[in-house]
Write an enzyme that holds these catalytic residues in place. Structure first.
Site, mmCIF file in Angstrom:
data_model
loop_
_atom_site.group_PDB
_atom_site.id
_atom_site.type_symbol
_atom_site.label_atom_id
_atom_site.label_comp_id
_atom_site.label_asym_id
_atom_site.label_seq_id
_atom_site.Cartn_x
_atom_site.Cartn_y
_atom_site.Cartn_z
ATOM 1 C CG ASP A 40 55.624 -1.921 -86.566
ATOM 2 O OD1 ASP A 40 55.698 -1.773 -85.344
ATOM 3 O OD2 ASP A 40 56.053 -1.086 -87.384
ATOM 4 N NE ARG A 74 60.325 -5.651 -84.534
ATOM 5 C CZ ARG A 74 60.589 -4.415 -84.121
ATOM 6 N NH1 ARG A 74 59.604 -3.545 -83.959
ATOM 7 N NH2 ARG A 74 61.831 -4.045 -83.874
ATOM 8 N NE ARG A 120 58.658 2.412 -81.981
ATOM 9 C CZ ARG A 120 58.109 1.261 -81.679
ATOM 10 N NH1 ARG A 120 56.964 1.229 -81.037
ATOM 11 N NH2 ARG A 120 58.707 0.128 -82.000
ATOM 12 C CG HIS A 147 57.201 2.155 -85.960
ATOM 13 N ND1 HIS A 147 57.278 0.787 -85.927
ATOM 14 C CD2 HIS A 147 58.398 2.608 -85.494
ATOM 15 C CE1 HIS A 147 58.464 0.417 -85.477
ATOM 16 N NE2 HIS A 147 59.160 1.511 -85.192
#
Length: 309
Positions: free
Chosen positions: A154, A157, A94, A181
């Site tokens: 997140d 998940r 990212r 993140h």
């Protein structure tokens, strides 16, 4: 549901009609979160095509006015969701996206703030914490009204994988991922519970669950090219909390000041979200290991931000 009795229509604008923007628009339409939904994209034909495809389904759903527009439509927007930018490619982190997307965002924020000073910016483009911070700085808006999607996905998940391991509905799992993140995110195992009961998971299982949580996006991107469904549902959840003035606790990215030793950076932590954006940041009593990891996550992002200046 959109409320047809409102004197003023509620409007959500989505900037960027890639996989995330399109799926988010479809989710918002299906759930009728707002009375008006506007799609903006540098490729106006793409935005028009998505709009037409969804409009043709309105006889089955109803209730939402959907059109392809431009930045002038942000003027009356309650929420502007930004999903535009270069997408994360296989093998790319990212943070690799940072400089590309920071440049794209500078132009987008200028166009939005030229016509709107009252709405809420909801940032989803990665790296989301840094782009939320730079958007806050550039917009001049209160930090409460510039929100990143943070670690909401997140945490979802994380809860899903814990629930799968325990054979329990993930909605009944209470567990947080905080921080970036991304690769430096932090699992708060010390507070994870089911109905107040501590989870009984050995260290190896904890490590496996966290690794699968942290690497989930990479796994999905390698398999199908992009994540879209779960992040769209996360953004829909934030929109619902805002437009419904819910006061819901969501792990969004916001500006922190003296939060577990962290200041002047955006990170995902539990926040109370309502019609005004982030109303309150909730303190988490982290253990020493978690606090050190959280501070390391913050320092990593601060270094990246400094590299932009």
């Amino acid at each position: 549901m959109a409320n047809s009795t409102n004197l003023k229509p509620s409007r959500v604008v989505i900037v960027g009609m890639g996989a995330v923007g399109t799926t988010t628009g479809y989710t918002l339409m299906l759930r009728q979160r707002s009375s008006e939904l506007v799609f903006v994209d540098v490729n106006h034909d793409k935005a028009t095509g998505e709009m037409l495809d969804m409009n043709h389904g309105l006889p089955f759903t109803g209730g939402v006015k959907v059109w392809a527009g431009d930045y002038s439509d942000c003027k009356d927007a309650d929420i502007i969701i930004i999903t535009a930018g270069a997408s994360q490619k296989p093998g790319e982190t990212r943070i690799d996206l940072l400089k590309k997307n920071a440049s794209i965002f500078k132009e987008i924020i200028e166009k939005i703030t030229a016509v709107n000073s009252h709405g809420i910016l909801l940032i989803a483009t990665n790296p989301v914490d840094i782009l939320s911070y730079t958007s806050w700085k550039q917009s001049g808006w209160p930090a409460s009204r510039v929100i990143g999607s943070g670690t909401l996905l997140d945490s979802a998940r994380f809860r899903y994988l814990i629930g799968k391991n325990k054979g329990i509905d993930p909605r009944s799992i209470h567990a947080h991922i905080i921080g970036e993140h991304g690769d430096s995110e932090v699992p708060v195992w010390s507070l994870a519970n089911v109905a107040g009961t501590n989870l009984e998971l050995d260290e190896e299982t904890q490590e496996d669950i966290f690794d699968r949580t942290k690497n989930a996006a990479y796994e999905i991107i390698n398999a199908k090219g992009a994540t879209s469904y779960a992040i769209a549902l996360a953004l829909d959840r934030i929109v619902a909390a805002i437009l419904g003035n819910e006061g819901s606790v969501l792990n969004v990215s916001t500006l922190l000041e003296d939060y577990n030793g962290v200041s002047d950076v955006y990170l995902g932590v539990p926040c109370v979200v309502d019609r005004h954006g982030v109303r309150e940041i909730l303190p988490l009593p982290l253990n020493e290991k978690e606090k050190i990891a959280f501070q390391a996550s913050a320092n990593k992002l601060k270094e990246q931000i400094a590299g932009l200046e």
